[in-house]
Write a protein that holds these residues in place. Structure first.
Motif, PDB file in Angstrom:
ATOM      1  N   GLU A  14      27.764  13.255  15.169  1.00  0.00           N
ATOM      2  CA  GLU A  14      27.655  14.250  16.235  1.00  0.00           C
ATOM      3  C   GLU A  14      26.414  14.009  17.077  1.00  0.00           C
ATOM      4  OE1 GLU A  14      27.996  18.346  15.270  1.00  0.00           O
ATOM      5  OE2 GLU A  14      29.974  18.105  14.394  1.00  0.00           O
TER       6      GLU A  14
ATOM      7  N   ARG B 228      28.993  17.119  19.697  1.00  0.00           N
ATOM      8  CA  ARG B 228      30.265  16.440  19.978  1.00  0.00           C
ATOM      9  C   ARG B 228      30.341  15.201  19.104  1.00  0.00           C
ATOM     10  NH1 ARG B 228      33.021  16.747  25.222  1.00  0.00           N
ATOM     11  NH2 ARG B 228      34.453  15.410  24.084  1.00  0.00           N
ATOM     12  N   GLN B 229      31.497  14.933  18.540  1.00  0.00           N
ATOM     13  CA  GLN B 229      31.690  13.755  17.713  1.00  0.00           C
ATOM     14  C   GLN B 229      31.939  12.549  18.622  1.00  0.00           C
ATOM     15  OE1 GLN B 229      34.966  13.965  15.020  1.00  0.00           O
ATOM     16  NE2 GLN B 229      34.233  12.280  13.780  1.00  0.00           N
ATOM     17  N   ILE B 230      31.120  11.512  18.449  1.00  0.00           N
ATOM     18  CA  ILE B 230      31.240  10.321  19.274  1.00  0.00           C
ATOM     19  C   ILE B 230      31.967   9.209  18.525  1.00  0.00           C
ATOM     20  CG2 ILE B 230      29.193  10.862  20.620  1.00  0.00           C
ATOM     21  CD1 ILE B 230      27.711   8.709  18.970  1.00  0.00           C
TER      22      ILE B 230
ATOM     23  N   GLY C 292      32.486  11.851  30.048  1.00  0.00           N
ATOM     24  CA  GLY C 292      32.635  11.909  28.597  1.00  0.00           C
ATOM     25  C   GLY C 292      32.563  10.562  27.910  1.00  0.00           C
ATOM     26  N   PHE C 293      32.163   9.513  28.646  1.00  0.00           N
ATOM     27  CA  PHE C 293      31.980   8.215  28.016  1.00  0.00           C
ATOM     28  C   PHE C 293      30.858   7.460  28.719  1.00  0.00           C
ATOM     29  CE2 PHE C 293      34.952   7.284  31.419  1.00  0.00           C
ATOM     30  CZ  PHE C 293      34.602   6.011  31.859  1.00  0.00           C
TER      31      PHE C 293
ATOM     32  N   GLY D  15      32.537   6.782  23.408  1.00  0.00           N
ATOM     33  CA  GLY D  15      33.406   7.857  23.869  1.00  0.00           C
ATOM     34  C   GLY D  15      33.088   9.164  23.164  1.00  0.00           C
ATOM     35  N   GLY D  16      33.620  10.240  23.705  1.00  0.00           N
ATOM     36  CA  GLY D  16      33.427  11.559  23.119  1.00  0.00           C
ATOM     37  C   GLY D  16      32.091  12.181  23.445  1.00  0.00           C
TER      38      GLY D  16
END
Length: 75
Positions: free
Chosen positions: A68, A72-74, A45-46, A8-9
Motif C-alpha cells: 500500500e 492504495r494497493q500498487i 493512476g499509473f 499501477g494502482g
C-alpha cells in the motif's frame, strides 16, 4: 543499464516526489513520473520509476508489488 518499471494502482493525489520516495527503499531512483491527464492535471493512476540497475528494479518488484502507498494497493 537503467531499468524502467510500470507502476499501477497509484492514488490520484500522488506526486512525482512521493512516488520516488516510496520506491527509494529498493534502491536509488533515477526518475519517477506520475502520468497525468493533460486537461485536468489529475493523475491517471499509473506512472513509471527508473532505477540505475536491473537488480534494484527487481528488488522493487519483489518488495513493493501488492504493498500500500497512500492507502492504495500498487502493482
Amino acid at each position: 543499464m537503467a531499468k524502467r518499471l510500470y507502476v499501477g494502482g497509484l492514488p490520484y493525489s500522488i506526486t512525482n516526489d512521493r512516488l520516488a520516495e516510496a520506491f527509494a527503499q529498493a534502491g536509488k531512483v533515477e526518475s519517477a513520473s506520475v502520468i497525468t491527464d493533460k486537461f485536468s492535471g489529475r493523475s491517471k493512476g499509473f506512472g513509471f520509476v527508473t532505477y540505475a540497475s536491473a537488480d534494484q528494479a527487481n528488488a522493487a518488484v519483489e518488495g513493493l508489488n501488492g504493498k500500500e502507498v497512500m492507502e492504495r494497493q500498487i502493482f
